[in-house]
Design an enzyme around this catalytic site. Structure first.
Site, PDB file in Angstrom:
ATOM      1  N   SER A 118     -24.437   2.612  19.881  1.00 14.87           N
ATOM      2  CA  SER A 118     -24.758   3.412  18.691  1.00 14.87           C
ATOM      3  C   SER A 118     -23.581   4.319  18.322  1.00 14.87           C
ATOM      4  CB  SER A 118     -26.022   4.238  18.973  1.00 14.87           C
ATOM      5  OG  SER A 118     -26.422   4.947  17.847  1.00 14.87           O
TER       6      SER A 118
ATOM      7  N   HIS B  58     -25.893  19.927  20.384  1.00 15.67           N
ATOM      8  CA  HIS B  58     -25.405  18.837  21.242  1.00 15.67           C
ATOM      9  C   HIS B  58     -24.801  19.393  22.534  1.00 15.67           C
ATOM     10  CE1 HIS B  58     -26.230  15.612  18.556  1.00 15.67           C
ATOM     11  NE2 HIS B  58     -25.288  15.874  17.669  1.00 15.67           N
TER      12      HIS B  58
ATOM     13  N   LYS C 225     -26.306  10.488  19.433  1.00 13.12           N
ATOM     14  CA  LYS C 225     -26.750   9.096  19.316  1.00 13.12           C
ATOM     15  C   LYS C 225     -27.926   8.684  20.206  1.00 13.12           C
ATOM     16  CE  LYS C 225     -25.116   7.997  16.371  1.00 13.12           C
ATOM     17  NZ  LYS C 225     -25.392   8.749  15.086  1.00 13.12           N
TER      18      LYS C 225
END
Ligand code: A3P
Length: 307
Positions: A141, A111, A48
């Site tokens: 987010s 990630h 995000k």
């Protein structure tokens, strides 16, 4: 963790980080099997912070020679996630890296925080582009995204408290950022570029040029004169990407349904919500703001990273 393992939002604690349960096998397989090449470009992001946007930018910069006619550009018909595979999602669920990305140099994303990156990445001289974002907007987010992914009964407050305790996907968020930042300080020879979402929003063309230089594909004077920098900036802008049919209507999911984090998929549109900075003021109370400010101050004080 107080969420049951049957919950798609369940996080496993793994070497000090919180990994979504359904991504754990992909993480372990990436660590075990991924063979980095010195020529690879790896986008490393906590979720995000603008991963989708950064994928679009990197792809457009690196492939601009092949797509000079922007009307034919793959970003017009494919979500950036289909163009830049996620190591622990797209690659190590079903297919191997060379099946998915025959391009040279390879452009991949993950990630994973630096400390959990496959050893082959750490041992290689591949370039790392790291993106981070104001923690408050990142939380907001994430809250919206998770609600679209698996509507939760948790309140914003509960989710916020978890985020503050570090319990967010691939978090804690601060240790994710710090893990990569500290490495770049300890090892200045390591080729890493730190990008802040808010700064890219403010000066997109300046950052496009900076990224292109980092990737060893700087804009030529002819390209500058032709307006290529502005063209790529517009192509990758929130207004453009969020209004494309592909990003409005299709469902996105990872290739291997059994192991996917998003087993029922999510609308591509979930990756394009507002694309603004500062939306947190509409969600966080003054106590929440203070609490997060305190954590940020404590974690980032004096380390030289503008947060
Ligand atoms: P918001 O939820 O604040 O709108 P990620 O790609 O890492 O999942 O991050 C998603 C965030 O990046 C969302 O933030 C999304 O709207 C924003 N985003 C997506 N595309 C963007 C673009 N082209 N420019 C700026 N922000 C973008």
């Amino acid at each position: 963790n107080d969420i049951g393992p049957q919950d798609k939002g369940f996080l496993n604690e793994y070497h000090g980080f919180w990994i979504p349960a359904l991504a754990t096998s992909g993480v372990i397989a990436s660590q075990k099997y991924f063979q980095a090449r010195d020529t690879d470009i790896l986008l490393v992001t906590p979720p995000k912070v603008g991963t989708t946007w950064s994928k679009a930018i990197l792809f457009a910069l690196m492939n601009r020679i092949h797509y000079q006619d922007l009307q034919e550009h793959p970003l017009l018909t494919k979500i950036p996630h289909d163009l830049v595979p996620l190591l622990e999602g797209d690659i190590y669920t079903k297919k191997k890296v060379h099946d998915l990305n025959p391009a040279f140099p390879r452009l991949l994303s993950t990630h994973l925080p630096y400390v959990l990156l496959p050893t082959s990445v750490k041992d290689s001289t591949c370039k790392i582009v790291y993106v981070y974002r104001n923690a408050k907007d990142t939380f907001v987010s994430l809250w919206h995204f998770q609600n679209r992914l698996y509507p939760t009964t948790a309140s914003l407050e509960e989710a916020f408290n978890k985020f503050c305790k570090g319990m967010s996907p691939f978090g804690s968020y601060w240790d994710h950022v710090l893990s990569c930042w500290k490495k770049s300080i300890q090892n200045p020879g390591r080729k890493m570029l730190f990008l802040k979402y808010e700064e890219m929003k403010e000066q997109p063309t300046t950052y496009l040029k900076r990224i292109a230089e980092f990737l060893d594909c700087p804009f030529s004077p002819e390209e500058e004169a032709k307006g290529t920098v502005n063209d790529i900036s517009s192509l990758c802008s929130f207004d453009n990407l969020s209004n494309l049919d592909v990003n409005k209507s299709r469902k996105w999911c990872l290739p291997d349904h059994k192991m996917t984090l998003f087993s029922q998929g999510v609308d591509n549109a979930a990756f394009f919500r507002q694309g603004q900075t500062g939306d947190w003021v509409n969600y966080l109370t003054s106590e929440m703001t203070e609490k997060l400010d305190h954590i940020i101050e404590e974690k980032f004080h004096g380390i030289g990273l503008k947060f």
